[in-house]
Design a protein around this motif. Structure first.
Motif, PDB file in Angstrom:
ATOM      1  N   VAL A  74       0.838  -1.204   0.000  1.00 19.25           N
ATOM      2  CA  VAL A  74       0.000   0.000   0.000  1.00 19.25           C
ATOM      3  C   VAL A  74       0.866   1.244   0.000  1.00 19.25           C
ATOM      4  N   GLN A  75       1.887   1.262   0.857  1.00 21.48           N
ATOM      5  CA  GLN A  75       2.748   2.439   0.960  1.00 21.48           C
ATOM      6  C   GLN A  75       3.533   2.672  -0.326  1.00 21.48           C
ATOM      7  N   SER A  76       3.998   1.600  -0.953  1.00 24.30           N
ATOM      8  CA  SER A  76       4.723   1.727  -2.218  1.00 24.30           C
ATOM      9  C   SER A  76       3.832   2.334  -3.299  1.00 24.30           C
ATOM     10  N   SER A  77       2.570   1.888  -3.333  1.00 22.89           N
ATOM     11  CA  SER A  77       1.637   2.418  -4.326  1.00 22.89           C
ATOM     12  C   SER A  77       1.341   3.899  -4.075  1.00 22.89           C
ATOM     13  N   LEU A  78       1.167   4.275  -2.812  1.00 20.97           N
ATOM     14  CA  LEU A  78       0.938   5.684  -2.475  1.00 20.97           C
ATOM     15  C   LEU A  78       2.130   6.543  -2.901  1.00 20.97           C
ATOM     16  N   ARG A  79       3.335   6.083  -2.603  1.00 23.22           N
ATOM     17  CA  ARG A  79       4.541   6.844  -2.953  1.00 23.22           C
ATOM     18  C   ARG A  79       4.662   6.996  -4.470  1.00 23.22           C
ATOM     19  N   ARG A  80       4.363   5.950  -5.191  1.00 22.21           N
ATOM     20  CA  ARG A  80       4.460   6.003  -6.655  1.00 22.21           C
ATOM     21  C   ARG A  80       3.486   7.038  -7.218  1.00 22.21           C
ATOM     22  N   GLN A  81       2.261   7.050  -6.696  1.00 25.50           N
ATOM     23  CA  GLN A  81       1.253   7.974  -7.217  1.00 25.50           C
ATOM     24  C   GLN A  81       1.534   9.425  -6.826  1.00 25.50           C
ATOM     25  N   LEU A  82       2.308   9.618  -5.765  1.00 28.03           N
ATOM     26  CA  LEU A  82       2.699  10.968  -5.363  1.00 28.03           C
ATOM     27  C   LEU A  82       4.017  11.400  -5.990  1.00 28.03           C
ATOM     28  N   GLY A  83       4.570  10.530  -6.852  1.00 28.63           N
ATOM     29  CA  GLY A  83       5.804  10.868  -7.550  1.00 28.63           C
ATOM     30  C   GLY A  83       7.043  10.766  -6.684  1.00 28.63           C
ATOM     31  N   LEU A  84       6.976   9.967  -5.611  1.00 27.60           N
ATOM     32  CA  LEU A  84       8.112   9.810  -4.707  1.00 27.60           C
ATOM     33  C   LEU A  84       8.840   8.502  -4.990  1.00 27.60           C
ATOM     34  N   GLU A  85      10.032   8.380  -4.465  1.00 30.23           N
ATOM     35  CA  GLU A  85      10.849   7.185  -4.686  1.00 30.23           C
ATOM     36  C   GLU A  85      10.182   5.965  -4.055  1.00 30.23           C
ATOM     37  N   THR A  86      10.219   4.826  -4.756  1.00 28.65           N
ATOM     38  CA  THR A  86       9.605   3.588  -4.263  1.00 28.65           C
ATOM     39  C   THR A  86      10.619   2.455  -4.323  1.00 28.65           C
ATOM     40  N   ASP A  87      10.227   1.296  -3.800  1.00 28.58           N
ATOM     41  CA  ASP A  87      11.082   0.118  -3.877  1.00 28.58           C
ATOM     42  C   ASP A  87      10.809  -0.711  -5.132  1.00 28.58           C
ATOM     43  N   HIS A  88       9.955  -0.185  -6.023  1.00 25.41           N
ATOM     44  CA  HIS A  88       9.664  -0.803  -7.327  1.00 25.41           C
ATOM     45  C   HIS A  88       9.051  -2.202  -7.196  1.00 25.41           C
ATOM     46  N   ARG A  89       8.386  -2.455  -6.091  1.00 24.92           N
ATOM     47  CA  ARG A  89       7.738  -3.752  -5.928  1.00 24.92           C
ATOM     48  C   ARG A  89       6.495  -3.854  -6.799  1.00 24.92           C
ATOM     49  N   ARG A  90       6.092  -5.071  -7.081  1.00 26.02           N
ATOM     50  CA  ARG A  90       4.845  -5.306  -7.804  1.00 26.02           C
ATOM     51  C   ARG A  90       3.705  -5.265  -6.792  1.00 26.02           C
ATOM     52  N   VAL A  91       2.778  -4.354  -6.971  1.00 26.84           N
ATOM     53  CA  VAL A  91       1.703  -4.149  -6.001  1.00 26.84           C
ATOM     54  C   VAL A  91       0.452  -4.906  -6.443  1.00 26.84           C
ATOM     55  N   PRO A  92      -0.121  -5.750  -5.573  1.00 24.17           N
ATOM     56  CA  PRO A  92      -1.350  -6.489  -5.921  1.00 24.17           C
ATOM     57  C   PRO A  92      -2.524  -5.542  -6.171  1.00 24.17           C
ATOM     58  N   PRO A  93      -3.553  -6.015  -6.899  1.00 26.94           N
ATOM     59  CA  PRO A  93      -4.692  -5.149  -7.263  1.00 26.94           C
ATOM     60  C   PRO A  93      -5.407  -4.515  -6.076  1.00 26.94           C
ATOM     61  N   ALA A  94      -5.640  -5.271  -5.000  1.00 25.23           N
ATOM     62  CA  ALA A  94      -6.383  -4.725  -3.860  1.00 25.23           C
ATOM     63  C   ALA A  94      -5.632  -3.573  -3.213  1.00 25.23           C
ATOM     64  N   GLU A  95      -4.329  -3.746  -3.001  1.00 28.85           N
ATOM     65  CA  GLU A  95      -3.518  -2.691  -2.404  1.00 28.85           C
ATOM     66  C   GLU A  95      -3.426  -1.476  -3.323  1.00 28.85           C
ATOM     67  N   ARG A  96      -3.278  -1.720  -4.612  1.00 26.99           N
ATOM     68  CA  ARG A  96      -3.200  -0.610  -5.554  1.00 26.99           C
ATOM     69  C   ARG A  96      -4.517   0.158  -5.604  1.00 26.99           C
ATOM     70  N   GLY A  97      -5.628  -0.558  -5.575  1.00 23.68           N
ATOM     71  CA  GLY A  97      -6.932   0.090  -5.668  1.00 23.68           C
ATOM     72  C   GLY A  97      -7.234   0.983  -4.479  1.00 23.68           C
ATOM     73  N   ILE A  98      -7.007   0.481  -3.258  1.00 27.59           N
ATOM     74  CA  ILE A  98      -7.323   1.298  -2.081  1.00 27.59           C
ATOM     75  C   ILE A  98      -6.372   2.480  -1.990  1.00 27.59           C
ATOM     76  N   ALA A  99      -5.123   2.305  -2.428  1.00 25.54           N
ATOM     77  CA  ALA A  99      -4.178   3.423  -2.442  1.00 25.54           C
ATOM     78  C   ALA A  99      -4.642   4.497  -3.427  1.00 25.54           C
ATOM     79  N   GLU A 100      -5.154   4.079  -4.559  1.00 25.99           N
ATOM     80  CA  GLU A 100      -5.651   5.040  -5.553  1.00 25.99           C
ATOM     81  C   GLU A 100      -6.819   5.849  -4.981  1.00 25.99           C
ATOM     82  N   MET A 101      -7.700   5.196  -4.207  1.00 30.78           N
ATOM     83  CA  MET A 101      -8.815   5.937  -3.626  1.00 30.78           C
ATOM     84  C   MET A 101      -8.318   6.938  -2.594  1.00 30.78           C
ATOM     85  N   MET A 102      -7.311   6.562  -1.806  1.00 26.47           N
ATOM     86  CA  MET A 102      -6.755   7.497  -0.819  1.00 26.47           C
ATOM     87  C   MET A 102      -6.148   8.722  -1.512  1.00 26.47           C
TER      88      MET A 102
END
Length: 369
Positions: A74-102
């Motif tokens: 979830v945190q990796s997906s949030l960082r990616r969408q905010l344009g911040l550095e990430t660990d480049h992990r593959r994020v599952p759909p559920a985690e990516r979806g809730i992060a997008e809503m946040m």
């Protein structure tokens, strides 16, 4: 028995405004403190706090509904969408979806609430689900939408929502009400009252096959943010999850009629507790920054790994404190090395020590930093 939506006064909610006055004043006061606390941080610290609070909300709003997500994803997906550095992990759909809503809540809180907004949120919160037929649209099945518990042969119905064929009309009424009660609407409401009623009104309609609770909490957060003119960053779902049983009891009591004072007092207390939690989290994260400023270059690799894990546990930390056995497991090291490392951490002032022998426990010394 009639549900709230079956009664002739639906949805003309009634409540004692005087009973909420002190709560509303405290909400505005604590909002000012929260805004001030974040305003004086540098960009890096502000981003860290924002991501941490959004991560907690994403995890807990899902956990309330029985869905356990991976924090790091979830945190990796949030960082990616905010344009911040990430660990480049593959994020599952559920985690990516809730992060997008946040992120959508964070960026678009001032935008009007529309069908399209809700449809987009729904696609996000059920991302990856294969068991839902109506995704990104209101439910249209013929079966009653019920909240039930207990065995299949003797279920207990906690609530039954309006039939699916009324969803267009019910949701048109809800969206009109939400717009009219906004700070710049035709009949503006105080922040806590509007947020609490919006949550109750939406879950009473229960317009989607699934995801209604998560979306209702997002709507409440949007209402709070619109009241103060910026993202609220309150830990609403974190407090609700902590007292999950009381939350469902309060909702069940509220769906029997349209006099809502008891529900709004309950909800106001939850929001105020959530603000207090957010303020404590901000203090914790500021203390974390100061801690690393002081000790970062004095920690060996093992100590740094354990300290990072302790901070990862958040405000509550390790239950009962860090033990030597915890240290050995996290650092993958021997008992002798553990004893030496912990003694060094205590001597340098990074950890405090309580107890003796097998009862010895260690805590981060961040209040004194």
């Amino acid at each position: 028995m009639k549900w709230n939506w079956q009664q002739p006064d639906w949805p003309d909610f009634r409540w004692d405004r005087a009973a909420l006055a002190a709560f509303e004043a405290q909400f505005l006061q604590q909002s000012g403190i929260l805004i001030g606390s974040i305003k004086h941080l540098d960009d890096e610290a502000r981003s860290a706090i924002t991501i941490d609070i959004m991560t907690g909300e994403a995890l807990k709003t899902s956990e309330i509904e029985g869905e356990l997500l991976n924090r790091d994803s979830v945190q990796s997906s949030l960082r990616r969408q905010l344009g911040l550095e990430t660990d480049h992990r593959r994020v599952p759909p559920a985690e990516r979806g809730i992060a997008e809503m946040m992120i959508a809540l964070y960026r678009d809180f001032s935008d009007p609430l529309t069908d399209d907004t809700l449809f987009a949120w729904h696609r996000m919160v059920v991302n990856g689900r294969q068991d839902i037929r109506a995704i990104g649209r209101y439910r249209d099945h013929d079966d009653p939408m019920q909240v039930v518990s207990g065995p299949l042969h003797k279920p207990k119905v906690h609530f039954e929502a309006p039939p699916s064929h009324t969803m267009a009309d019910e949701m048109a009424g809800f969206l009109d009400w939400f717009a009219a009660t906004a700070p710049d609407g035709k009949m503006p409401l105080a922040g806590l009252a509007r947020a609490g009623l919006a949550h109750l009104y939406f879950v009473s309609i229960h317009p989607f096959e699934d995801g209604n609770g998560r979306i209702a909490r997002a709507i409440a957060d949007k209402a709070l943010s619109q009241t103060i003119g910026q993202t609220s960053l309150v830990a609403l779902s974190q407090i609700i999850q902590r007292y999950r049983g009381a939350y469902y009891d309060a909702l069940e009591a509220a769906n029997k009629g349209n006099e809502t004072t008891a529900w709004l007092i309950y909800f106001a207390q939850i929001v105020l507790d959530a603000q207090t939690h957010s303020l404590a989290l901000i203090d914790f994260l500021i203390a974390k920054t100061r801690f690393y400023d002081r000790f970062r270059n004095r920690l060996n690799e093992r100590q740094a790994k354990v300290i990072a894990r302790m901070f990862h546990e958040g405000l509550d930390g390790f239950k009962g404190g860090l033990s030597a056995a915890n240290y050995m497991t996290i650092a993958d090291t021997s008992r002798a090395t553990t004893t030496r490392d912990l003694q060094e951490l205590v001597e340098m002032g990074a950890l405090s020590q309580t107890g003796m022998l097998k009862s010895t426990r260690y805590q981060l010394r961040i209040k004194a930093v």
